[in-house]
Design a protein around this motif. Structure first.
Motif, PDB file in Angstrom:
ATOM      1  N   GLN A 243     -19.515  -0.255  50.836  1.00  0.00           N
ATOM      2  CA  GLN A 243     -18.902  -1.410  50.224  1.00  0.00           C
ATOM      3  C   GLN A 243     -19.806  -1.932  49.112  1.00  0.00           C
ATOM      4  N   GLU A 244     -19.200  -2.617  48.156  1.00  0.00           N
ATOM      5  CA  GLU A 244     -19.942  -3.095  46.997  1.00  0.00           C
ATOM      6  C   GLU A 244     -21.136  -3.952  47.417  1.00  0.00           C
ATOM      7  N   ASN A 245     -22.314  -3.602  46.850  1.00  0.00           N
ATOM      8  CA  ASN A 245     -23.580  -4.316  47.071  1.00  0.00           C
ATOM      9  C   ASN A 245     -24.101  -4.202  48.503  1.00  0.00           C
ATOM     10  N   SER A 246     -23.616  -3.238  49.267  1.00  0.00           N
ATOM     11  CA  SER A 246     -24.176  -3.011  50.602  1.00  0.00           C
ATOM     12  C   SER A 246     -25.488  -2.251  50.476  1.00  0.00           C
ATOM     13  N   SER A 247     -26.215  -2.109  51.571  1.00  0.00           N
ATOM     14  CA  SER A 247     -27.502  -1.418  51.529  1.00  0.00           C
ATOM     15  C   SER A 247     -27.582  -0.393  52.648  1.00  0.00           C
ATOM     16  N   PHE A 248     -28.299   0.708  52.356  1.00  0.00           N
ATOM     17  CA  PHE A 248     -28.398   1.835  53.282  1.00  0.00           C
ATOM     18  C   PHE A 248     -29.810   2.374  53.304  1.00  0.00           C
ATOM     19  N   ASP A 249     -30.173   3.007  54.413  1.00  0.00           N
ATOM     20  CA  ASP A 249     -31.422   3.751  54.463  1.00  0.00           C
ATOM     21  C   ASP A 249     -31.294   5.008  53.624  1.00  0.00           C
ATOM     22  N   VAL A 250     -32.396   5.462  53.068  1.00  0.00           N
ATOM     23  CA  VAL A 250     -32.400   6.608  52.166  1.00  0.00           C
ATOM     24  C   VAL A 250     -31.829   7.859  52.823  1.00  0.00           C
TER      25      VAL A 250
ATOM     26  N   ALA B 208      -6.251  18.763  47.120  1.00  0.00           N
ATOM     27  CA  ALA B 208      -6.828  20.056  47.493  1.00  0.00           C
ATOM     28  C   ALA B 208      -8.303  19.913  47.819  1.00  0.00           C
ATOM     29  N   TYR B 209      -8.983  19.039  47.097  1.00  0.00           N
ATOM     30  CA  TYR B 209     -10.405  18.791  47.354  1.00  0.00           C
ATOM     31  C   TYR B 209     -10.815  17.499  46.651  1.00  0.00           C
ATOM     32  N   TYR B 210     -12.042  17.049  46.956  1.00  0.00           N
ATOM     33  CA  TYR B 210     -12.595  15.823  46.378  1.00  0.00           C
ATOM     34  C   TYR B 210     -13.923  16.129  45.685  1.00  0.00           C
ATOM     35  N   ILE B 211     -14.158  15.452  44.575  1.00  0.00           N
ATOM     36  CA  ILE B 211     -15.391  15.589  43.805  1.00  0.00           C
ATOM     37  C   ILE B 211     -16.168  14.277  43.916  1.00  0.00           C
ATOM     38  N   VAL B 212     -17.452  14.384  44.262  1.00  0.00           N
ATOM     39  CA  VAL B 212     -18.298  13.198  44.417  1.00  0.00           C
ATOM     40  C   VAL B 212     -19.350  13.181  43.301  1.00  0.00           C
ATOM     41  N   ARG B 213     -19.502  12.033  42.681  1.00  0.00           N
ATOM     42  CA  ARG B 213     -20.529  11.861  41.655  1.00  0.00           C
ATOM     43  C   ARG B 213     -21.274  10.556  41.921  1.00  0.00           C
ATOM     44  N   ALA B 214     -22.598  10.600  41.816  1.00  0.00           N
ATOM     45  CA  ALA B 214     -23.423   9.398  42.010  1.00  0.00           C
ATOM     46  C   ALA B 214     -24.631   9.480  41.097  1.00  0.00           C
ATOM     47  N   ASN B 215     -25.092   8.316  40.671  1.00  0.00           N
ATOM     48  CA  ASN B 215     -26.262   8.277  39.805  1.00  0.00           C
ATOM     49  C   ASN B 215     -27.020   6.971  39.993  1.00  0.00           C
ATOM     50  N   ILE B 216     -28.233   6.957  39.468  1.00  0.00           N
ATOM     51  CA  ILE B 216     -29.109   5.791  39.581  1.00  0.00           C
ATOM     52  C   ILE B 216     -28.790   4.805  38.458  1.00  0.00           C
TER      53      ILE B 216
ATOM     54  N   ASN C 243     -24.135  -1.996  33.098  1.00  0.00           N
ATOM     55  CA  ASN C 243     -23.003  -1.118  32.803  1.00  0.00           C
ATOM     56  C   ASN C 243     -23.006   0.052  33.784  1.00  0.00           C
ATOM     57  N   VAL C 244     -22.210  -0.089  34.859  1.00  0.00           N
ATOM     58  CA  VAL C 244     -22.221   0.937  35.907  1.00  0.00           C
ATOM     59  C   VAL C 244     -21.531   2.220  35.445  1.00  0.00           C
ATOM     60  N   GLU C 245     -20.529   2.113  34.559  1.00  0.00           N
ATOM     61  CA  GLU C 245     -19.835   3.300  34.067  1.00  0.00           C
ATOM     62  C   GLU C 245     -20.781   4.177  33.255  1.00  0.00           C
ATOM     63  N   ASP C 246     -21.589   3.544  32.404  1.00  0.00           N
ATOM     64  CA  ASP C 246     -22.562   4.316  31.625  1.00  0.00           C
ATOM     65  C   ASP C 246     -23.570   4.993  32.539  1.00  0.00           C
TER      66      ASP C 246
ATOM     67  N   LEU D 258     -12.318   3.694  41.640  1.00  0.00           N
ATOM     68  CA  LEU D 258     -13.193   2.760  40.941  1.00  0.00           C
ATOM     69  C   LEU D 258     -14.617   2.949  41.465  1.00  0.00           C
ATOM     70  N   PRO D 259     -15.620   2.795  40.630  1.00  0.00           N
ATOM     71  CA  PRO D 259     -16.999   2.975  41.107  1.00  0.00           C
ATOM     72  C   PRO D 259     -17.442   1.823  42.005  1.00  0.00           C
ATOM     73  N   VAL D 260     -18.328   2.118  42.941  1.00  0.00           N
ATOM     74  CA  VAL D 260     -18.961   1.094  43.770  1.00  0.00           C
ATOM     75  C   VAL D 260     -20.476   1.265  43.664  1.00  0.00           C
ATOM     76  N   THR D 261     -21.186   0.188  43.864  1.00  0.00           N
ATOM     77  CA  THR D 261     -22.652   0.246  43.797  1.00  0.00           C
ATOM     78  C   THR D 261     -23.253  -0.184  45.129  1.00  0.00           C
ATOM     79  N   PHE D 262     -24.418   0.403  45.457  1.00  0.00           N
ATOM     80  CA  PHE D 262     -25.120   0.036  46.686  1.00  0.00           C
ATOM     81  C   PHE D 262     -26.621   0.209  46.473  1.00  0.00           C
ATOM     82  N   LEU D 263     -27.391  -0.326  47.395  1.00  0.00           N
ATOM     83  CA  LEU D 263     -28.851  -0.333  47.289  1.00  0.00           C
ATOM     84  C   LEU D 263     -29.454   0.540  48.372  1.00  0.00           C
ATOM     85  N   LEU D 264     -30.534   1.237  48.023  1.00  0.00           N
ATOM     86  CA  LEU D 264     -31.275   2.046  48.986  1.00  0.00           C
ATOM     87  C   LEU D 264     -32.440   1.238  49.544  1.00  0.00           C
TER      88      LEU D 264
END
Length: 354
Positions: A171-178, A192-200, A207-210, A266-272
């Motif tokens: 969920q947006e702004n949630s936090s997780f262990d590494v 047929a399948y799903y593509i996952v993309r994530a970045n720092i 600007n999360v899209e950039d 839509l993109p979501v962001t979270f913290l490590l």
């Protein structure tokens, strides 16, 4: 002379019957934009709460307020190449003629007297989660003695529903262990399948899209197959570290003519968090839904762990009455149905050893 009198008497009876029918009418008005409704909209039973409102029935009689009965049925066909099969039929008890919505049937003065249906076909529809194909609704208006007055029918098509893809976790702004970041999204019909993309996300950037589309992503458009749950920490293309803020997006590929289509979330962001910290991952929202259904029906310690994130999807085995495994996306359809029909839960058996 007697034959002539009988003849005129017959004409009067037929004319009276025709006049009665002409002065009574029933019209079915189906609402537009129903692609996101639940299958519960087509459920007819007494004391049903929370059914989606999908149509209105307008009844007019002369004189107004006559006692009437409605007999109705719903037929279903899977696609344009198949035929209609009766899904359910029902008859109401007599009620005072008026206009009403479908969610008032069985939940107001309009009570169900008899209902019958194709259980196997209903189960097939429920397992789909959302209505698909074409539904034909037919209603007959009768007087309280069973005499036909009028009829109406409409079709609702779900052959081309507008698909959506929503990330449920993180969920947006949630936090997780590494070492453990569980991602889950809503399944897309026909994917047929799903593509996952994530970045720092660089420090100070807004600007999360950039950030998502910049070079050298931590997860570089990874094909995870036809699943809706994955541990992101196991599919990294390069290591992430504690303290970083991450942006995530998922794309579903749906096969079709012209190369198919891609549907992006839509993109979501979270913290490590730092590994080994006392922070805990938020509970999976669908396990919280399951916990709400089970509250008061089984071991409360187990329910609490479900709703606080102490139990993950990977630790739960889901099977049917024959011991056959049920995929989690299919189980979500069952949860959706039970949230509308909690009375369908007969018993819950908890076994911590399985």
């Amino acid at each position: 002379m007697r034959r002539i009198l009988l003849f005129f008497a017959l004409i009067i009876i037929l004319f009276s019957s025709f006049t009665l029918r002409a002065q009574s009418s029933i019209v079915l008005n189906v609402f537009p934009g129903l692609n996101s409704i639940d299958f519960a909209a087509f459920t007819f039973t007494n004391n049903l709460n929370g059914a989606p409102r999908i149509f209105q029935v307008d009844i007019h009689t002369s004189p107004a307020g006559k006692r009437v009965v409605i007999s109705g049925k719903i037929d279903w066909k899977q696609d344009d190449n198949s035929g209609f099969i009766q899904l359910v039929n029902f008859t109401t008890l007599p009620f005072t003629a008026r206009s009403f919505y479908n969610d008032e049937i069985g939940n107001s003065d309009i009570k169900i007297d008899k209902v019958d249906g194709n259980k196997d076909l209903a189960k097939q529809n429920v397992e789909k989660g959302k209505p698909t194909g074409i539904y034909s609704i037919s209603l007959n208006l009768l007087d309280d003695k069973g005499n036909y007055l009028s009829s109406t029918s409409q079709q609702i098509s779900f052959l081309n529903p507008a698909p959506t893809l929503t990330i449920l976790s993180p969920q947006e702004n949630s936090s997780f262990d590494v070492g453990y970041v569980q991602a889950q999204w809503t399944p897309v019909q026909g994917a047929a399948y799903y593509i996952v993309r994530a970045n720092i996300i660089p420090p100070g950037s807004t600007n999360v899209e950039d950030a998502l589309n910049s070079s050298n992503p931590v997860i570089n458009d990874k094909n995870v197959g036809n699943v809706a749950v994955v541990n992101l920490s196991t599919i990294l293309d390069r290591q992430w570290v504690d303290g970083q803020r991450i942006v995530l997006a998922v794309t579903a590929y749906v096969a079709g003519p012209g190369g198919g289509t891609s549907l992006k979330s839509l993109p979501v962001t979270f913290l490590l968090n730092k590994s080994g910290s006392n922070s805990t991952s938020p509970a999976n929202p669908n396990l919280v839904r399951l916990g709400n259904l089970l509250t008061g029906r089984t071991n409360q310690e187990f329910v609490t762990k479900l709703m606080t994130g102490q139990i993950t999807i990977d630790e739960i085995k889901i099977s049917d009455e024959n011991g056959n495994s049920i995929a989690f996306p299919d189980f979500l359809n069952i949860i959706s149905f039970l949230e509308v029909h909690p009375e369908s839960i007969i018993s819950v058996n908890y076994n911590a050893n399985k």
